[in-house]
Design an enzyme around this catalytic site. Structure first.
Site, mmCIF file in Angstrom:
data_model
loop_
_atom_site.group_PDB
_atom_site.id
_atom_site.type_symbol
_atom_site.label_atom_id
_atom_site.label_comp_id
_atom_site.label_asym_id
_atom_site.label_seq_id
_atom_site.Cartn_x
_atom_site.Cartn_y
_atom_site.Cartn_z
ATOM 1 N N GLU A 86 -57.508 -66.367 -2.436
ATOM 2 C CA GLU A 86 -56.757 -65.100 -2.459
ATOM 3 C C GLU A 86 -57.529 -63.979 -1.763
ATOM 4 O O GLU A 86 -58.685 -63.711 -2.104
ATOM 5 C CB GLU A 86 -56.474 -64.719 -3.922
ATOM 6 C CG GLU A 86 -55.641 -63.471 -4.060
ATOM 7 C CD GLU A 86 -55.224 -63.189 -5.510
ATOM 8 O OE1 GLU A 86 -55.022 -64.152 -6.280
ATOM 9 O OE2 GLU A 86 -55.113 -62.012 -5.866
ATOM 10 N N LYS A 270 -55.434 -62.249 -15.814
ATOM 11 C CA LYS A 270 -55.434 -63.070 -14.593
ATOM 12 C C LYS A 270 -56.367 -62.438 -13.562
ATOM 13 O O LYS A 270 -57.094 -63.126 -12.844
ATOM 14 C CB LYS A 270 -54.006 -63.196 -14.064
ATOM 15 C CG LYS A 270 -53.821 -64.215 -12.948
ATOM 16 C CD LYS A 270 -54.098 -63.671 -11.559
ATOM 17 C CE LYS A 270 -53.848 -64.719 -10.487
ATOM 18 N NZ LYS A 270 -54.133 -64.212 -9.135
ATOM 19 N N ASP A 286 -66.005 -76.431 -14.858
ATOM 20 C CA ASP A 286 -64.641 -76.806 -15.217
ATOM 21 C C ASP A 286 -63.825 -75.533 -15.477
ATOM 22 O O ASP A 286 -63.894 -74.951 -16.554
ATOM 23 C CB ASP A 286 -64.716 -77.693 -16.470
ATOM 24 C CG ASP A 286 -63.356 -78.151 -16.966
ATOM 25 O OD1 ASP A 286 -62.330 -77.603 -16.527
ATOM 26 O OD2 ASP A 286 -63.325 -79.067 -17.808
ATOM 27 N N HIS A 384 -54.150 -55.225 -0.179
ATOM 28 C CA HIS A 384 -53.803 -56.627 0.033
ATOM 29 C C HIS A 384 -53.265 -56.875 1.425
ATOM 30 O O HIS A 384 -53.445 -57.931 1.985
ATOM 31 C CB HIS A 384 -52.697 -57.036 -0.964
ATOM 32 C CG HIS A 384 -53.217 -57.700 -2.179
ATOM 33 N ND1 HIS A 384 -52.722 -58.883 -2.644
ATOM 34 C CD2 HIS A 384 -54.199 -57.370 -3.038
ATOM 35 C CE1 HIS A 384 -53.363 -59.240 -3.737
ATOM 36 N NE2 HIS A 384 -54.262 -58.326 -4.003
HETATM 37 C C1 MEV Z 1 -53.675 -60.415 -8.643
HETATM 38 O O1 MEV Z 1 -54.217 -61.676 -8.327
HETATM 39 C C2 MEV Z 1 -54.376 -59.818 -9.844
HETATM 40 C C3 MEV Z 1 -53.784 -58.516 -10.378
HETATM 41 O O2 MEV Z 1 -52.388 -58.691 -10.622
HETATM 42 C C4 MEV Z 1 -54.499 -58.153 -11.641
HETATM 43 C C5 MEV Z 1 -53.896 -56.998 -12.403
HETATM 44 O O3 MEV Z 1 -52.704 -56.738 -12.284
HETATM 45 O O4 MEV Z 1 -54.674 -56.389 -13.183
HETATM 46 C C6 MEV Z 1 -53.882 -57.407 -9.349
#
Ligand code: MEV
Length: 430
Positions: A86, A270, A286, A384
């Site tokens: 990513e 995430k 892992d 991004h």
């Molecule tokens: C994207 O990979 C991760 C985000 O969505 C984390 C977040 O929203 O805090 C940008």
């Protein structure tokens, strides 16, 4: 190139060529030319080695390996290898590590490397009495478990405790769960723990008259926690048209959203795992185990919530903390077999699993900050877009210098789509 420094600040690294970046790592002294070849992808895991790792191997699957800069963990500078597909993750971590650095870097620590091995004890006539029998025999059961792994014993690891839990309400009726708490030192520990619970099970059966069914490690490694903290000086938070207080308070509001709402917490966590997993994968650990443990820990109160917390200190500086289970090892498994994992550990100068966990949890916190700062200000898409545009350009068939040129064109047009990228390429050809 600038004069090399020993630390993790390498001005201009982003603009170096691939060769220059590797040369910069080489100048630091800890990596051999073989290690550099492995990190570059020219050498490393081959299909023949992979054939011994899993079944039905037909080849290898490569991912980008980048280096996060500016990290200082417990006063030590460290260059952090990250494996991830990513865009923006490595840049985000590096940038936030730079902000944290001006507030003293990351302070991190771990609890003892204790894993939990579970035994499910079914068909006991009297749960309470079986529970007491096991607890009465705890000392001898632990002694027996202590003889199972002489190597671990020599290293100071081994069984630490035995706990008995009662599950009263289940689809198959009430049963007992026995937890063997096992110090696995520098290993991830799954093999050691699984062996120990399998070996102990017949004793439990004999003692209780019940039937030991499952014997397996728990990935909710809540006795093996890693914690990191950082302070971002208020003055470091201002950028563009955004005032420092606006950025700080925006981050606090963003965190409050994740703390209160599981839908947001999943995404927030995430983002943390973007950083955590990248280093976990780079070091051959892992990542499914780490993911499972992290999310289960995030739900430990009964409601899924944020793994991190953000606040402000008396001076108004932004303070972040992250606490999560981190069952990573530096011995056993792929960590020692995979040449890139070995080189990654060497690059960081890792000598213990806890040191690795301290770096990983710091990267997780940095990554979380990168996401919150972007979301609370200009939004995530701006940062991004240019990296995403490069991927779209490559997917459309651009190569070499054309990649950057096409990416810039797509961003300028605000249309980062493959059909447009293909059309532009076509126009440029004719
Ligand atoms: C994207 O990979 C991760 C985000 O969505 C984390 C977040 O929203 O805090 C940008």
């Amino acid at each position: 190139m600038d004069q090399p420094t020993k630390g993790s600040r390498i001005p201009g690294f982003y603009n170096f060529s691939l060769e220059e970046r590797l040369a910069e790592l080489g100048q630091r002294g800890q990596l051999s030319s073989e290690d550099l070849a492995v990190l570059s992808g020219a050498a490393g895991l081959d299909a023949a080695q992979a054939d011994h790792m899993i079944e039905n191997v037909v080849g290898l699957h490569a991912l980008p390996l980048g280096i996060a800069l500016n990290f200082q963990v417990n006063g030590q500078d460290v260059l952090v290898p990250m494996v991830i597909e990513e865009p923006s993750v490595v840049a985000g971590a590096s940038f936030m590590a730079r902000l944290a650095r001006s507030g003293g870097g990351f302070q991190a620590h771990t609890t003892a490397p204790e894993m939990i091995g579970q035994m499910q004890l079914l068909d006991v006539p009297d749960l309470q009495s079986a529970r007491l029998t096991i607890l009465e025999q705890k000392k001898s059961l632990l002694e027996e478990a202590g003889e199972i792994d002489p190597v671990l014993k020599k290293l100071g690891g081994g069984p630490r405790d035995l706990e008995v839990r009662m599950i009263e309400d289940s689809p198959v009726g009430p049963f007992l769960v026995i937890h063997l708490i096992y110090d696995v030192r520098d290993a991830m520990g799954a093999n050691a723990v699984n062996t120990a619970v399998e070996r102990l099970a017949p004793r439990i059966t004999a003692l209780t008259g019940g039937r030991v069914h499952l014997r397996i490690l728990s990935n909710l490694a809540d006795r093996r926690l890693a914690r990191a903290r950082c302070t971002i000086p208020l003055s470091e938070l201002a950028f563009g048209d955004f005032k420092a207080e606006t950025v700080r308070d925006g981050i606090l509001e963003a965190w409050a959203f994740a703390a209160a709402d599981p839908y947001r917490a999943a995404t927030h966590n995430k983002g943390i795992m973007n950083g955590v997993d990248s280093v976990v994968i780079a070091t051959g650990n892992d990542w499914r185990a780490i993911e499972a443990g992290a999310h289960a820990y995030a739900a430990r109160s009964g409601r899924y919530t944020s793994l991190s917390a953000w606040g402000k200190d008396a001076q108004g500086n932004l303070v972040g903390t992250l606490e999560m289970p981190l069952a990573v090892g530096i011995v056993g498994g792929a960590t020692r077999v995979h040449p890139t994992a070995r080189a990654a550990l060497k690059l960081m100068g890792i000598t213990s699993a806890s040191q690795l966990a301290e770096i990983i949890v710091s990267v997780g916190l940095a990554q979380n900050l990168a996401a919150l700062r972007a979301l609370a200000t200009e939004g995530i898409q701006r940062g991004h877009m240019s990296l995403h545009a490069r991927q779209v350009a490559i997917a459309a068939g651009a190569r070499g210098e054309m990649v950057e040129r096409l990416a810039q064109q797509l961003v300028a047009e605000k249309t980062v789509r493959i059909d447009r990228a293909e059309a532009i390429l076509q126009e440029w050809k004719t």
